[in-house]
Design a protein around this motif. Structure first.
Motif, PDB file in Angstrom:
ATOM      1  N   ALA A  69       0.804  -1.241   0.000  1.00 30.89           N
ATOM      2  CA  ALA A  69       0.000   0.000   0.000  1.00 30.89           C
ATOM      3  C   ALA A  69       0.827   1.278   0.000  1.00 30.89           C
ATOM      4  O   ALA A  69       0.283   2.359   0.250  1.00 30.89           O
ATOM      5  N   GLY A  70       2.113   1.181  -0.344  1.00 33.78           N
ATOM      6  CA  GLY A  70       2.911   2.401  -0.450  1.00 33.78           C
ATOM      7  C   GLY A  70       2.621   3.168  -1.724  1.00 33.78           C
ATOM      8  O   GLY A  70       2.568   4.403  -1.726  1.00 33.78           O
ATOM      9  N   ASN A  71       2.404   2.440  -2.831  1.00 35.10           N
ATOM     10  CA  ASN A  71       2.302   3.129  -4.120  1.00 35.10           C
ATOM     11  C   ASN A  71       1.042   3.975  -4.231  1.00 35.10           C
ATOM     12  O   ASN A  71       1.076   5.072  -4.763  1.00 35.10           O
ATOM     13  N   ILE A  72      -0.064   3.478  -3.703  1.00 41.06           N
ATOM     14  CA  ILE A  72      -1.300   4.274  -3.774  1.00 41.06           C
ATOM     15  C   ILE A  72      -1.114   5.577  -2.983  1.00 41.06           C
ATOM     16  O   ILE A  72      -1.562   6.653  -3.406  1.00 41.06           O
ATOM     17  N   SER A  73      -0.382   5.472  -1.879  1.00 39.79           N
ATOM     18  CA  SER A  73      -0.132   6.658  -1.055  1.00 39.79           C
ATOM     19  C   SER A  73       0.795   7.624  -1.796  1.00 39.79           C
ATOM     20  O   SER A  73       0.610   8.845  -1.752  1.00 39.79           O
ATOM     21  N   ALA A  74       1.779   7.071  -2.508  1.00 37.04           N
ATOM     22  CA  ALA A  74       2.725   7.907  -3.251  1.00 37.04           C
ATOM     23  C   ALA A  74       2.024   8.632  -4.403  1.00 37.04           C
ATOM     24  O   ALA A  74       2.238   9.829  -4.621  1.00 37.04           O
ATOM     25  N   TYR A  75       1.198   7.912  -5.152  1.00 38.82           N
ATOM     26  CA  TYR A  75       0.468   8.547  -6.265  1.00 38.82           C
ATOM     27  C   TYR A  75      -0.391   9.700  -5.753  1.00 38.82           C
ATOM     28  O   TYR A  75      -0.435  10.774  -6.354  1.00 38.82           O
ATOM     29  N   TRP A  76      -1.069   9.437  -4.651  1.00 38.83           N
ATOM     30  CA  TRP A  76      -1.959  10.477  -4.128  1.00 38.83           C
ATOM     31  C   TRP A  76      -1.150  11.720  -3.735  1.00 38.83           C
ATOM     32  O   TRP A  76      -1.543  12.854  -4.021  1.00 38.83           O
ATOM     33  N   MET A  77      -0.015  11.492  -3.101  1.00 34.42           N
ATOM     34  CA  MET A  77       0.851  12.618  -2.727  1.00 34.42           C
ATOM     35  C   MET A  77       1.250  13.400  -3.987  1.00 34.42           C
ATOM     36  O   MET A  77       1.219  14.632  -4.002  1.00 34.42           O
ATOM     37  N   GLY A  78       1.579  12.674  -5.047  1.00 31.13           N
ATOM     38  CA  GLY A  78       1.966  13.337  -6.292  1.00 31.13           C
ATOM     39  C   GLY A  78       0.832  14.157  -6.881  1.00 31.13           C
ATOM     40  O   GLY A  78       1.020  15.320  -7.264  1.00 31.13           O
ATOM     41  N   PHE A  79      -0.352  13.566  -6.955  1.00 32.21           N
ATOM     42  CA  PHE A  79      -1.485  14.318  -7.518  1.00 32.21           C
ATOM     43  C   PHE A  79      -1.782  15.557  -6.664  1.00 32.21           C
ATOM     44  O   PHE A  79      -2.055  16.635  -7.191  1.00 32.21           O
ATOM     45  N   CYS A  80      -1.739  15.388  -5.342  1.00 34.86           N
ATOM     46  CA  CYS A  80      -2.059  16.522  -4.456  1.00 34.86           C
ATOM     47  C   CYS A  80      -1.019  17.638  -4.601  1.00 34.86           C
ATOM     48  O   CYS A  80      -1.369  18.819  -4.667  1.00 34.86           O
ATOM     49  N   GLN A  81       0.261  17.256  -4.694  1.00 30.14           N
ATOM     50  CA  GLN A  81       1.300  18.293  -4.830  1.00 30.14           C
ATOM     51  C   GLN A  81       1.173  19.017  -6.166  1.00 30.14           C
ATOM     52  O   GLN A  81       1.346  20.239  -6.241  1.00 30.14           O
ATOM     53  N   TYR A  82       0.870  18.272  -7.216  1.00 31.05           N
ATOM     54  CA  TYR A  82       0.690  18.918  -8.525  1.00 31.05           C
ATOM     55  C   TYR A  82      -0.552  19.827  -8.510  1.00 31.05           C
ATOM     56  O   TYR A  82      -0.562  20.889  -9.125  1.00 31.05           O
ATOM     57  N   HIS A  83      -1.582  19.395  -7.811  1.00 25.34           N
ATOM     58  CA  HIS A  83      -2.804  20.194  -7.717  1.00 25.34           C
ATOM     59  C   HIS A  83      -2.511  21.503  -6.990  1.00 25.34           C
ATOM     60  O   HIS A  83      -2.909  22.586  -7.435  1.00 25.34           O
ATOM     61  N   GLN A  84      -1.754  21.384  -5.896  1.00 21.60           N
ATOM     62  CA  GLN A  84      -1.397  22.593  -5.143  1.00 21.60           C
ATOM     63  C   GLN A  84      -0.535  23.535  -5.982  1.00 21.60           C
ATOM     64  O   GLN A  84      -0.596  24.750  -5.819  1.00 21.60           O
ATOM     65  N   ALA A  85       0.232  22.959  -6.887  1.00 24.43           N
ATOM     66  CA  ALA A  85       1.108  23.778  -7.740  1.00 24.43           C
ATOM     67  C   ALA A  85       0.389  24.218  -9.025  1.00 24.43           C
ATOM     68  O   ALA A  85       1.034  24.717  -9.962  1.00 24.43           O
ATOM     69  N   ASP A  86      -0.944  24.021  -9.060  1.00 18.53           N
ATOM     70  CA  ASP A  86      -1.759  24.403 -10.223  1.00 18.53           C
ATOM     71  C   ASP A  86      -1.362  23.694 -11.517  1.00 18.53           C
ATOM     72  O   ASP A  86      -1.569  24.228 -12.603  1.00 18.53           O
ATOM     73  N   ARG A  87      -0.801  22.508 -11.390  1.00 16.40           N
ATOM     74  CA  ARG A  87      -0.454  21.750 -12.599  1.00 16.40           C
ATOM     75  C   ARG A  87      -1.638  20.906 -13.065  1.00 16.40           C
ATOM     76  O   ARG A  87      -1.618  20.364 -14.163  1.00 16.40           O
ATOM     77  N   CYS A  88      -2.656  20.708 -12.196  1.00 12.06           N
ATOM     78  CA  CYS A  88      -3.867  19.990 -12.611  1.00 12.06           C
ATOM     79  C   CYS A  88      -5.054  20.645 -11.922  1.00 12.06           C
ATOM     80  O   CYS A  88      -4.910  21.295 -10.880  1.00 12.06           O
ATOM     81  N   THR A  89      -6.222  20.463 -12.543  1.00  6.59           N
ATOM     82  CA  THR A  89      -7.413  21.150 -12.029  1.00  6.59           C
ATOM     83  C   THR A  89      -8.252  20.251 -11.127  1.00  6.59           C
ATOM     84  O   THR A  89      -9.193  20.723 -10.494  1.00  6.59           O
ATOM     85  N   GLN A  90      -7.961  18.953 -11.150  1.00 10.31           N
ATOM     86  CA  GLN A  90      -8.771  18.029 -10.354  1.00 10.31           C
ATOM     87  C   GLN A  90      -7.897  16.955  -9.743  1.00 10.31           C
ATOM     88  O   GLN A  90      -6.713  16.832 -10.077  1.00 10.31           O
ATOM     89  N   LEU A  91      -8.480  16.173  -8.847  1.00 17.34           N
ATOM     90  CA  LEU A  91      -7.806  15.024  -8.250  1.00 17.34           C
ATOM     91  C   LEU A  91      -8.580  13.767  -8.624  1.00 17.34           C
ATOM     92  O   LEU A  91      -9.810  13.804  -8.722  1.00 17.34           O
ATOM     93  N   PRO A  92      -7.889  12.653  -8.852  1.00 14.38           N
ATOM     94  CA  PRO A  92      -8.614  11.440  -9.240  1.00 14.38           C
ATOM     95  C   PRO A  92      -9.250  10.730  -8.051  1.00 14.38           C
ATOM     96  O   PRO A  92      -8.807  10.902  -6.906  1.00 14.38           O
ATOM     97  N   ARG A  93     -10.255   9.934  -8.348  1.00 15.54           N
ATOM     98  CA  ARG A  93     -10.716   8.943  -7.354  1.00 15.54           C
ATOM     99  C   ARG A  93      -9.699   7.818  -7.364  1.00 15.54           C
ATOM    100  O   ARG A  93      -9.359   7.293  -8.428  1.00 15.54           O
ATOM    101  N   MET A  94      -9.227   7.440  -6.196  1.00 18.77           N
ATOM    102  CA  MET A  94      -8.194   6.406  -6.109  1.00 18.77           C
ATOM    103  C   MET A  94      -8.876   5.066  -5.870  1.00 18.77           C
ATOM    104  O   MET A  94      -9.477   4.823  -4.811  1.00 18.77           O
ATOM    105  N   MET A  95      -8.791   4.181  -6.871  1.00 21.07           N
ATOM    106  CA  MET A  95      -9.463   2.885  -6.844  1.00 21.07           C
ATOM    107  C   MET A  95      -8.402   1.792  -6.645  1.00 21.07           C
ATOM    108  O   MET A  95      -7.605   1.515  -7.553  1.00 21.07           O
ATOM    109  N   GLY A  96      -8.371   1.237  -5.450  1.00 26.44           N
ATOM    110  CA  GLY A  96      -7.348   0.244  -5.113  1.00 26.44           C
ATOM    111  C   GLY A  96      -7.895  -1.167  -5.220  1.00 26.44           C
ATOM    112  O   GLY A  96      -9.042  -1.429  -4.836  1.00 26.44           O
ATOM    113  N   PHE A  97      -7.065  -2.082  -5.741  1.00 25.53           N
ATOM    114  CA  PHE A  97      -7.515  -3.468  -5.909  1.00 25.53           C
ATOM    115  C   PHE A  97      -6.514  -4.432  -5.288  1.00 25.53           C
ATOM    116  O   PHE A  97      -5.314  -4.353  -5.543  1.00 25.53           O
TER     117      PHE A  97
END
Ligand SMILES: N[C@@H](CCOP(=O)(O)O)C(=O)O
Length: 343
Positions: A182-210
């Motif tokens: 479960a490290g990678n899902i946490s890492a991806y989320w951190m990446g999306f959130c940091q990019y969002h804060q830096a205005d590199r993306c307008t939305q955040l994804p729903r994280m679907m773990g399997f």
């Protein structure tokens, strides 16, 4: 390129094998299974230098270990972490110790750890037991732990989210990802959130773990004492990043689901035979999961499935589960070959 987002300084001796920059590949056959103008992409991290996403994290973990003066690193592994730790430690001139569950590491991964020069110890136990041992070892001996409880691992792994946004121009609506430790899902989320804060993306994804059905503690809410699945990379009963992953699911309004080994194998074969993409079985859990919950995907959504490791990691699985039998012992002449080809 992503240096401003990473905890490195001029003093950090960056240990790299030029990991990352892996392809985001359209997956029309998977999209066709869903319909409704859903766009599906796969992030094929099996094309990293040691064949898995672990390289993104290991460049950071080993660089920071070297910066701190470490002489040895240690990890527990179902295979991919050991291959990456071994390669990057070798590159850094540091010893690597890896503890693996006996009989449950795919051939390609074991051969990588050995040839890169890691000191491999196989225990009569599972990954969760191995992780407990290496955690204690790193507290009692001068060895740095490089499993995903090492925060630098997740810092490196978050770059995959940056790459997805850089290609798509925004974050996807859904990110589907296999969940083991479960490290990678946490890492991806951190990446999306940091990019969002830096205005590199307008939305955040729903994280679907399997997770694999036989190793699905995050779905049952209980550790699994004897996890079982042919997807050995996610054969984990007590994920180290359990709490982080639940927090990601909740913050992203995502969901976790279990997929059976049969569903994983169907997705594994679909990826190879329809999309031309050969991943290891655990990676196919992301696609198996997407297909399982396909009715929930919004019309017109953009979905990215993460493929964590290369299919060559586990040649035994490919041979055992291919629909194509090997046509053997044909006489060495053109007529016999033509007949075998159906001409
Ligand atoms: N599947 C993993 C298990 C360890 O995960 P980690 O991300 O905590 O190192 C492996 O390849 O060993």
């Amino acid at each position: 390129m992503y240096r401003p987002f990473l905890p490195v300084t001029e003093q950090t001796p960056v240990v790299t094998l030029r990991e990352g920059n892996t392809p985001l590949i359209p997956a029309p056959a998977i999209a066709a299974e869903i319909g409704r103008q859903v766009q599906v992409w796969v992030k094929y991290d099996g094309l990293n230098p040691t064949g898995s996403f672990k390289d993104r994290g290991m460049t950071m973990a080993i660089s920071k270990a070297k910066e701190a003066g470490a002489k040895a690193v240690i990890c527990a592994s179902t295979g991919n972490t050991s291959a990456a730790a071994a390669a990057y430690a070798r590159r850094a001139g540091i010893r690597a110790f890896v503890v693996i569950p006996d009989g449950y590491v795919a051939l390609g991964k074991l051969s990588q750890a050995l040839i890169y020069g890691a000191e491999v110890l196989s225990i009569k136990g599972n990954f969760d037991q191995a992780l407990k041992i290496v955690r204690e070892m790193s507290e009692q001996y001068p060895v740095t732990l490089v499993n995903s409880v090492n925060p630098y691992r997740l810092e490196g792994q978050k770059t995959a989210a940056f790459e997805i946004v850089d290609v798509l121009g925004d974050a996807p609506d859904w990110l589907c990802i296999p969940v083991g430790n479960a490290g990678n899902i946490s890492a991806y989320w951190m990446g999306f959130c940091q990019y969002h804060q830096a205005d590199r993306c307008t939305q955040l994804p729903r994280m679907m773990g399997f997770q694999a059905a036989g190793a699905a503690p995050l779905i049952s809410g209980q550790p699994v004492e004897n996890p079982e699945t042919l997807a050995t990379a996610i054969r984990i009963g007590n994920p180290a990043n359990w709490k982080k992953a639940i927090a990601v699911r909740d913050a992203s309004q995502g969901a976790f689901n279990a997929v059976t080994d049969e569903e994983i194998l169907a997705a594994y074969r679909l990826l190879a035979s329809q999309e031309g993409i050969f991943c290891e079985p655990a990676s196919a859990a992301s696609v198996a999961g997407l297909l399982k919950v396909k009715d929930q995907v919004p019309t017109g959504a953009t979905v990215v499935c993460v493929l964590t490791g290369n299919g060559l990691k586990d040649p035994d699985a490919a041979i055992a589960h291919s629909n194509n039998p090997l046509k053997q012992c044909i006489e060495p002449d053109i007529e016999a070959v033509a007949i075998a080809m159906g001409f």
